[in-house]
Design a protein around this motif. Structure first.
Motif, short mmCIF file in Angstrom:
data_model
loop_
_atom_site.label_atom_id
_atom_site.label_comp_id
_atom_site.label_asym_id
_atom_site.label_seq_id
_atom_site.Cartn_x
_atom_site.Cartn_y
_atom_site.Cartn_z
N GLN A 52 0.83 -1.21 0.00
CA GLN A 52 0.00 0.00 0.00
C GLN A 52 0.87 1.26 0.00
O GLN A 52 0.57 2.22 -0.71
CB GLN A 52 -0.93 0.02 1.21
N ASN A 96 2.31 2.43 -3.30
CA ASN A 96 1.39 3.09 -4.23
C ASN A 96 1.26 4.58 -3.98
O ASN A 96 0.53 5.26 -4.70
CB ASN A 96 0.01 2.43 -4.15
N LEU A 97 1.92 5.09 -2.95
CA LEU A 97 1.80 6.51 -2.63
C LEU A 97 2.51 7.39 -3.64
O LEU A 97 3.54 7.02 -4.20
CB LEU A 97 2.41 6.80 -1.25
N ASP A 98 1.96 8.56 -3.83
CA ASP A 98 2.62 9.59 -4.63
C ASP A 98 3.93 9.95 -3.93
O ASP A 98 3.94 10.16 -2.71
CB ASP A 98 1.70 10.82 -4.70
N SER A 126 -3.50 2.02 9.54
CA SER A 126 -2.43 2.64 8.74
C SER A 126 -2.88 2.79 7.30
O SER A 126 -2.65 3.83 6.67
CB SER A 126 -1.16 1.79 8.81
N MET A 127 -3.53 1.76 6.76
CA MET A 127 -4.00 1.81 5.38
C MET A 127 -5.12 2.84 5.23
O MET A 127 -5.18 3.54 4.21
CB MET A 127 -4.44 0.43 4.93
N MET A 128 -5.97 2.97 6.24
CA MET A 128 -7.02 3.99 6.19
C MET A 128 -6.41 5.38 6.15
O MET A 128 -6.88 6.26 5.41
CB MET A 128 -7.95 3.84 7.40
N LEU A 162 -3.52 6.16 4.91
CA LEU A 162 -2.93 6.35 3.58
C LEU A 162 -3.97 6.70 2.52
O LEU A 162 -3.70 7.48 1.61
CB LEU A 162 -2.15 5.11 3.15
N THR A 163 -5.16 6.13 2.63
CA THR A 163 -6.17 6.39 1.61
C THR A 163 -6.69 7.82 1.67
O THR A 163 -7.27 8.31 0.70
CB THR A 163 -7.37 5.42 1.72
N ASN A 164 -6.49 8.49 2.77
CA ASN A 164 -6.94 9.87 2.91
C ASN A 164 -5.85 10.88 2.55
O ASN A 164 -6.06 12.08 2.70
CB ASN A 164 -7.42 10.14 4.34
N THR A 183 -3.62 13.06 0.11
CA THR A 183 -3.52 13.64 -1.24
C THR A 183 -2.44 14.68 -1.22
O THR A 183 -2.34 15.46 -0.27
CB THR A 183 -4.86 14.26 -1.70
#
Length: 155
Positions: A75, A78-80, A144-146, A148-150, A152
């Motif tokens: 996960q 996949n981050l910018d 932690s994944m939650m 990351l999904t927030n 931007t």
């Protein structure tokens, strides 16, 4: 502004930290539980009792945290790259949460080995208690994944 290649490398560092710290915790936890299983089997042999195979399960319960570290690592990758500070923070802190769970689960599994080999009872109860400790690792991974999904990047 940080060089894009360095930013990408720092995201990778956060990702491998999540996996590596979780794997170290799993290794410590499995090592403690396996040492207890071996000692428990020895005690059974000395006492002329059958050595319970179920101790192998207790010895390996901490391995799953390595998988949680892997999932978190993927996960993070996949981050910018502009979010490299978040990647580092989540990788290290998430990995520590997962790894600590593995260590303490291994310690609890060592107690389960001793208890079950001595009494031959309580296998399901021991697994339930170990599952409670495992839940902390799942929480650390999911939260932690939650986070990351927030995330931007700021323009």
């Amino acid at each position: 502004m940080i060089d894009p290649n360095i930013a990408k490398a720092l995201v990778g560092l956060g990702a491998i930290a999540a996996f590596g710290i979780a794997a170290v915790g799993s290794a410590i936890g499995c090592g403690m539980a396996a040492a207890s299983a071996i000692g428990s089997w020895k005690r059974c042999y000395v006492q002329g009792k059958a050595a319970p195979f179920q101790l192998t399960i207790f010895a390996g319960v901490s391995m799953t945290q390595t998988i949680y570290g892997l999932i978190l690592m993927l996960q993070i990758l996949n981050l910018d790259p502009r979010l490299w500070p978040a990647a580092l923070a989540v990788g290290i802190l998430g990995g520590l949460g997962i790894g600590a769970s593995a260590v303490y689960q291994g310690r609890a599994a060592a107690g389960a080995c001793d208890s079950f080999s001595e009494t031959g009872q309580g296998f399901a109860n021991n697994l339930i208690a170990l599952g409670v400790v495992e839940t902390i690792a799942i929480f650390a991974m999911v939260f932690s994944m939650m986070f990351l999904t927030n995330m931007t990047p700021v323009a």
